[in-house]
Design a protein around this motif. Structure first.
Motif, PDB file in Angstrom:
ATOM      1  N   GLN A   8       0.830  -1.199   0.000  1.00 31.98           N
ATOM      2  CA  GLN A   8       0.000   0.000   0.000  1.00 31.98           C
ATOM      3  C   GLN A   8       0.864   1.249   0.000  1.00 31.98           C
ATOM      4  OE1 GLN A   8      -2.051  -0.839   3.652  1.00 31.98           O
ATOM      5  NE2 GLN A   8      -3.757  -1.820   2.599  1.00 31.98           N
ATOM      6  N   VAL A   9       0.304   2.321  -0.566  1.00 35.71           N
ATOM      7  CA  VAL A   9       0.961   3.619  -0.570  1.00 35.71           C
ATOM      8  C   VAL A   9      -0.120   4.682  -0.351  1.00 35.71           C
ATOM      9  CG1 VAL A   9       0.799   3.899  -3.079  1.00 35.71           C
ATOM     10  CG2 VAL A   9       2.557   5.111  -1.828  1.00 35.71           C
ATOM     11  N   THR A  10       0.220   5.729   0.369  1.00 41.82           N
ATOM     12  CA  THR A  10      -0.724   6.816   0.598  1.00 41.82           C
ATOM     13  C   THR A  10      -0.588   7.826  -0.531  1.00 41.82           C
ATOM     14  OG1 THR A  10      -0.596   6.529   2.985  1.00 41.82           O
ATOM     15  CG2 THR A  10      -1.415   8.647   2.185  1.00 41.82           C
ATOM     16  N   ILE A  11      -1.706   8.109  -1.195  1.00 40.92           N
ATOM     17  CA  ILE A  11      -1.712   9.119  -2.250  1.00 40.92           C
ATOM     18  C   ILE A  11      -1.884  10.471  -1.567  1.00 40.92           C
ATOM     19  CG2 ILE A  11      -2.879   9.943  -4.329  1.00 40.92           C
ATOM     20  CD1 ILE A  11      -3.909   7.040  -4.687  1.00 40.92           C
ATOM     21  N   PRO A  12      -0.984  11.421  -1.808  1.00 38.97           N
ATOM     22  CA  PRO A  12      -1.093  12.723  -1.149  1.00 38.97           C
ATOM     23  C   PRO A  12      -2.454  13.385  -1.397  1.00 38.97           C
ATOM     24  CG  PRO A  12       0.997  12.536  -2.299  1.00 38.97           C
ATOM     25  CD  PRO A  12       0.162  11.348  -2.700  1.00 38.97           C
ATOM     26  N   GLN A  13      -2.921  14.114  -0.395  1.00 35.89           N
ATOM     27  CA  GLN A  13      -4.238  14.740  -0.467  1.00 35.89           C
ATOM     28  C   GLN A  13      -4.382  15.636  -1.690  1.00 35.89           C
ATOM     29  OE1 GLN A  13      -5.445  16.830   3.052  1.00 35.89           O
ATOM     30  NE2 GLN A  13      -7.329  17.568   2.146  1.00 35.89           N
ATOM     31  N   TRP A  14      -3.340  16.429  -2.008  1.00 34.01           N
ATOM     32  CA  TRP A  14      -3.462  17.353  -3.143  1.00 34.01           C
ATOM     33  C   TRP A  14      -3.653  16.589  -4.449  1.00 34.01           C
ATOM     34  CZ3 TRP A  14      -0.295  17.463  -7.358  1.00 34.01           C
ATOM     35  CH2 TRP A  14       0.938  16.820  -7.263  1.00 34.01           C
ATOM     36  N   VAL A  15      -3.047  15.400  -4.572  1.00 35.86           N
ATOM     37  CA  VAL A  15      -3.215  14.582  -5.776  1.00 35.86           C
ATOM     38  C   VAL A  15      -4.637  14.029  -5.829  1.00 35.86           C
ATOM     39  CG1 VAL A  15      -2.451  12.494  -6.979  1.00 35.86           C
ATOM     40  CG2 VAL A  15      -0.768  13.994  -5.878  1.00 35.86           C
ATOM     41  N   ARG A  16      -5.131  13.517  -4.687  1.00 33.52           N
ATOM     42  CA  ARG A  16      -6.497  12.978  -4.641  1.00 33.52           C
ATOM     43  C   ARG A  16      -7.513  14.039  -5.002  1.00 33.52           C
ATOM     44  NH1 ARG A  16      -4.645  11.230   0.499  1.00 33.52           N
ATOM     45  NH2 ARG A  16      -6.247  12.515   1.473  1.00 33.52           N
ATOM     46  N   GLU A  17      -7.350  15.254  -4.461  1.00 23.97           N
ATOM     47  CA  GLU A  17      -8.297  16.335  -4.737  1.00 23.97           C
ATOM     48  C   GLU A  17      -8.213  16.792  -6.190  1.00 23.97           C
ATOM     49  OE1 GLU A  17      -7.340  19.256  -1.786  1.00 23.97           O
ATOM     50  OE2 GLU A  17      -8.430  18.193  -0.212  1.00 23.97           O
ATOM     51  N   LYS A  18      -7.011  16.970  -6.691  1.00 23.15           N
ATOM     52  CA  LYS A  18      -6.825  17.467  -8.061  1.00 23.15           C
ATOM     53  C   LYS A  18      -7.401  16.509  -9.095  1.00 23.15           C
ATOM     54  CE  LYS A  18      -3.365  19.221 -11.262  1.00 23.15           C
ATOM     55  NZ  LYS A  18      -1.966  19.627 -11.432  1.00 23.15           N
ATOM     56  N   TYR A  19      -7.264  15.195  -8.858  1.00 17.62           N
ATOM     57  CA  TYR A  19      -7.680  14.214  -9.852  1.00 17.62           C
ATOM     58  C   TYR A  19      -8.956  13.464  -9.473  1.00 17.62           C
ATOM     59  CZ  TYR A  19      -3.256  15.357 -11.897  1.00 17.62           C
ATOM     60  OH  TYR A  19      -2.220  16.050 -12.456  1.00 17.62           O
ATOM     61  N   GLY A  20      -9.651  13.927  -8.439  1.00 18.06           N
ATOM     62  CA  GLY A  20     -10.942  13.345  -8.071  1.00 18.06           C
ATOM     63  C   GLY A  20     -10.868  11.913  -7.589  1.00 18.06           C
ATOM     64  N   LEU A  21      -9.788  11.570  -6.919  1.00 18.30           N
ATOM     65  CA  LEU A  21      -9.630  10.219  -6.392  1.00 18.30           C
ATOM     66  C   LEU A  21     -10.207  10.161  -4.979  1.00 18.30           C
ATOM     67  CD1 LEU A  21      -5.993   9.580  -7.653  1.00 18.30           C
ATOM     68  CD2 LEU A  21      -8.131   8.770  -8.685  1.00 18.30           C
ATOM     69  N   MET A  22     -11.522  10.076  -4.916  1.00 12.50           N
ATOM     70  CA  MET A  22     -12.233  10.052  -3.645  1.00 12.50           C
ATOM     71  C   MET A  22     -12.150   8.658  -3.036  1.00 12.50           C
ATOM     72  SD  MET A  22     -13.135  13.153  -3.696  1.00 12.50           S
ATOM     73  CE  MET A  22     -14.131  13.206  -2.235  1.00 12.50           C
ATOM     74  N   PRO A  23     -12.414   8.535  -1.720  1.00 12.08           N
ATOM     75  CA  PRO A  23     -12.415   7.197  -1.115  1.00 12.08           C
ATOM     76  C   PRO A  23     -13.341   6.255  -1.886  1.00 12.08           C
ATOM     77  CG  PRO A  23     -12.575   8.856   0.579  1.00 12.08           C
ATOM     78  CD  PRO A  23     -12.699   9.569  -0.739  1.00 12.08           C
ATOM     79  N   HIS A  24     -12.934   5.042  -2.039  1.00 13.10           N
ATOM     80  CA  HIS A  24     -13.677   3.980  -2.721  1.00 13.10           C
ATOM     81  C   HIS A  24     -13.715   4.153  -4.239  1.00 13.10           C
ATOM     82  CE1 HIS A  24     -14.795   2.841   1.307  1.00 13.10           C
ATOM     83  NE2 HIS A  24     -15.315   4.027   1.491  1.00 13.10           N
TER      84      HIS A  24
END
Length: 80
Positions: A8-24
């Protein structure tokens, strides 16, 4: 960034927000020229959280509005 013993790796918050990688969010890994790219899956394996919430709300309005009534309400907020 370090991969855990479970892979597992943690995707940084700014990357998740910028690319719409929401939980699930279902993702795909694409390999090309020695590089791996993570991208949202074209077809999710199951509904995501937003889809579940929308399906729960669908049809729950207390009254139905015409398209013109909705547009008038929307324009009323633009005047503020």
């Amino acid at each position: 960034m370090r991969i855990t013993s479970k892979g597992q790796v943690t995707i940084p918050q700014w990357v998740r927000e910028k690319y719409g990688l929401m939980p699930h969010t279902d993702v795909e890994f694409i390999e090309s020229d020695g590089t791996v790219t993570i991208t949202p899956a074209e077809t999710p394996s199951k509904p995501d959280r937003a889809e579940l919430l929308l399906s729960r709300l669908r049809g729950s309005a207390e009254r139905s509005l015409t398209t013109n009534e909705i547009m008038q309400l929307t324009r009323a907020y633009d005047d503020d």
